[in-house]
Design an enzyme around this catalytic site. Structure first.
Site, PDB file in Angstrom:
ATOM      1  N   ASP A   1      51.067   1.288  36.367  1.00  0.00           N
ATOM      2  CA  ASP A   1      51.757   0.876  37.592  1.00  0.00           C
ATOM      3  C   ASP A   1      53.120   1.524  37.571  1.00  0.00           C
ATOM      4  O   ASP A   1      53.680   1.765  36.493  1.00  0.00           O
ATOM      5  CB  ASP A   1      51.954  -0.648  37.622  1.00  0.00           C
ATOM      6  CG  ASP A   1      53.156  -1.066  36.781  1.00  0.00           C
ATOM      7  OD1 ASP A   1      54.247  -1.243  37.347  1.00  0.00           O
ATOM      8  OD2 ASP A   1      53.007  -1.188  35.548  1.00  0.00           O
TER       9      ASP A   1
ATOM     10  N   ASP B   1      52.768  -9.093  36.624  1.00  0.00           N
ATOM     11  CA  ASP B   1      53.457  -9.024  35.346  1.00  0.00           C
ATOM     12  C   ASP B   1      53.995 -10.418  35.018  1.00  0.00           C
ATOM     13  O   ASP B   1      53.813 -11.360  35.790  1.00  0.00           O
ATOM     14  CB  ASP B   1      54.554  -7.958  35.367  1.00  0.00           C
ATOM     15  CG  ASP B   1      55.630  -8.271  36.383  1.00  0.00           C
ATOM     16  OD1 ASP B   1      55.631  -9.384  36.930  1.00  0.00           O
ATOM     17  OD2 ASP B   1      56.470  -7.399  36.640  1.00  0.00           O
TER      18      ASP B   1
END
Lengths: 379, 379
Positions: free
Chosen positions: A272, A96
């Site tokens: 996720d 991320d």
């Protein structure tokens, strides 16, 4: 003669209503979608060996830019050969951008056009994360799939705040794309993140603008932060149709098994979430007959396994009585076994989804599975 | 026709000076000696899967009567089929009697002729542990090798205190033997514990009296509590020659690799200690080139494995830099890997000892190994 360079690509293999079966090619191999990415925040999926993550069926793991830039540091990871070698995961890795963690972990932060200044939650040291630096860090980590820096705001949000953050995230997307083009390795990909809080108009504007920039993949961000499943699905209903069919779609930070099923039904390909491992550490297990709280006294003398339908050794080979004892005693092995069992459950869930889509029976599978997962009272 | 019952027995296979190679037969299989027993306090060797303990080379594990009687309770373990099934360890198990933990963990305790009354360190509940109850608990757990209840006193001790505790432990040994004869399963064994603090005369008296009672094995207790290696070895030098050559000898709660080498050189056959797993959880590793503190900053960018001489995946496959990062970050995987590597190191050490005795070169091996283990500065 030059070797053919690895290329990033998404290929749709089958569809069942809106649910898609596909695969993503990355420099470190294929990702079967719909995919659930176990979260390896600090370059480890908590309480699991990398071999267990792989054997459970995961093709790809996620790691956190925010955490890794602070410890051990992106430059250090690069000097050690990149994140794959560092954490002994030779499959694809998605990182991320750090935007979400800056919001949720750092109490001192200041967002400007340039980026976000924040104080480390570890030692208070000051850092500046810009769209360019976020890409640089992810390149140092050698992430196969990278995410643009975005500004995540808390929900509920004022319309004006949401609009400002959404517009800023769009400008950051453009800057991230330029930075990425200058330094990424062949085959790596940068995904854009659709923002806009719970405002349908902002979500539409964000999605359309990002699609116009032609990213190789699109994430939906800013959800799963307390807005509830209904609002989340409503947002997906509006956003997903705007996204190009030939690109992968990633719903960030989601979620429960039921969230995943509903989102795949709406055309999402990637997920996720910390839920399987975090719940595991707290004694909460996902099974094919519903959730089980192993700390509950009713399991104290139960010799049956956690989940006879699972082929994960943690769910199949140990008694509930033993798992109860381990959790009550605060033993490492309790967290290890339940994190493993939950990680395996999530991968089994994705494998079943993929099989159901391949055979064009996703809706029926989803209805039956939701019924089963709700079957046992949540104890 | 009745099946032959399993019998407990010790067989000496070879000797090198005073060091002995042998094997112990138990209802759950053979134990190769000299043996190091990983400690599974609460029915789990901390941070290891039982398969890892076995694969590391351990034949037998130790579990704690004191801990298990409080949680989950001996009767509960019995209803669940005994300790082997409960903790998924199908090899031999030795249980201590609880005497040592009562002394070290329970702040409220009263020793009488009958036994020891104490308050649980978990919830303050009151319990009475007698020589008979300690045997009953160990039979409920289905321990292959059981230990008599003894009174452990802190060192340094007044001569009069040490004498009183030694005499009491002798009377408890006799009571434990009677209780064991009434209820143990065929092939199980009860070991006596030589006490006497650091007093040579008390140690001699304790050993001789216990040898007169003809136990199947003898432990040396009350050591490794701060008296130092020299005093410990001096005590062994006095006690071991009194013990019968045809019975196994067990030095309780010991110790460092150097302690094990010196004690085997004096004829000891069995050991247990929390050191490999406890040190592992704290970032301290045992390697074939000495001790390594993985928390030390000098490892932060070291790509080399912990111990290239080890065949344990934890010591061989992960970089020191990664182990450093995991320990600094407080990640489960750090404790898991270092506990595993240390457990494997201790088993490798015992395997090397056994090979050296078989080839009658123990003294040379010991000198060389002590030199190697001291080679690297303790960092």
């Amino acid at each position: 003669m030059q070797e053919a360079l690895p290329r990033f690509g998404f290929r749709k293999i089958a569809q069942s209503d809106l649910a898609r079966l596909g695969e993503i090619a990355t420099p470190h191999g294929l990702v079967r979608t719909p995919a659930f990415m176990p979260v390896g925040t600090l370059a480890t999926v908590k309480a699991l060996y990398p071999e267990q993550v792989k054997a459970a069926g995961a093709d790809i793991v996620l790691a956190n830019t925010y955490h890794l830039m602070l410890r051990p540091g992106a430059e250090r990871v690069a000097r050690l050969g990149g994140l794959h070698a560092f954490m002994r995961w030779d499959g694809p890795i998605l990182t991320d951008s750090g935007g979400f963690q800056v919001m949720s972990l750092s109490r001192i932060r200041e967002v400007t056009e340039e980026g976000v200044r924040f104080a480390s939650h570890i030692d208070g040291s000051r850092h500046l994360l810009t769209p360019e630096r976020a890409v640089e860090i992810q390149c140092l980590l050698d992430a196969d799939i990278q995410m643009q820096l975005d500004e995540c705001i808390e929900l509920p949000a004022e319309r004006s705040d949401a609009e400002r953050a959404t517009e800023l995230s769009l400008r950051w997307a453009e800057r991230a794309r330029s930075a990425f083009a200058r330094q990424a390795q062949p085959g790596q990909a940068l995904f854009a993140i659709v923002q806009g809080a719970t405002d349908p108009e902002l979500r539409r504007r964000s999605a359309e603008a990002l699609v116009g920039m032609d990213f190789p993949g699109y994430a939906v961000g800013g959800l799963a932060v307390g807005e509830g499943q209904e609002m989340m699905l409503k947002t997906l209903d509006r956003v997903v149709p705007i996204l190009p069919a030939e690109k992968p779609r990633y719903l960030m930070g989601v979620g429960t098994p039921e969230d995943l099923i509903e989102s795949v039904a709406r055309g999402v390909d990637m997920f996720d979430c910390v839920l399987p491992t975090r719940n595991g550490r707290h004694g909460l297990a996902f099974t094919w007959s519903g959730r089980v709280n192993l700390r509950n006294a009713k399991h104290a003398e139960d010799p049956s396994p956690l989940d006879p339908e699972s082929d994960c050794p943690a769910a199949r080979d140990y008694s509930r009585a033993y798992l109860h004892h381990l959790m009550r005693s605060g033993e490492y092995l309790g967290a290890m076994l339940l994190s493993w069992a939950n990680t395996a459950f999530y991968q089994q869930l994705m494998a079943q989804m993929r099989a159901a889509i391949a055979e064009d029976r996703f809706a029926a599978w989803a209805a039956e599975t939701k019924r089963r997962l709700a079957g046992a009272p949540s104890d």
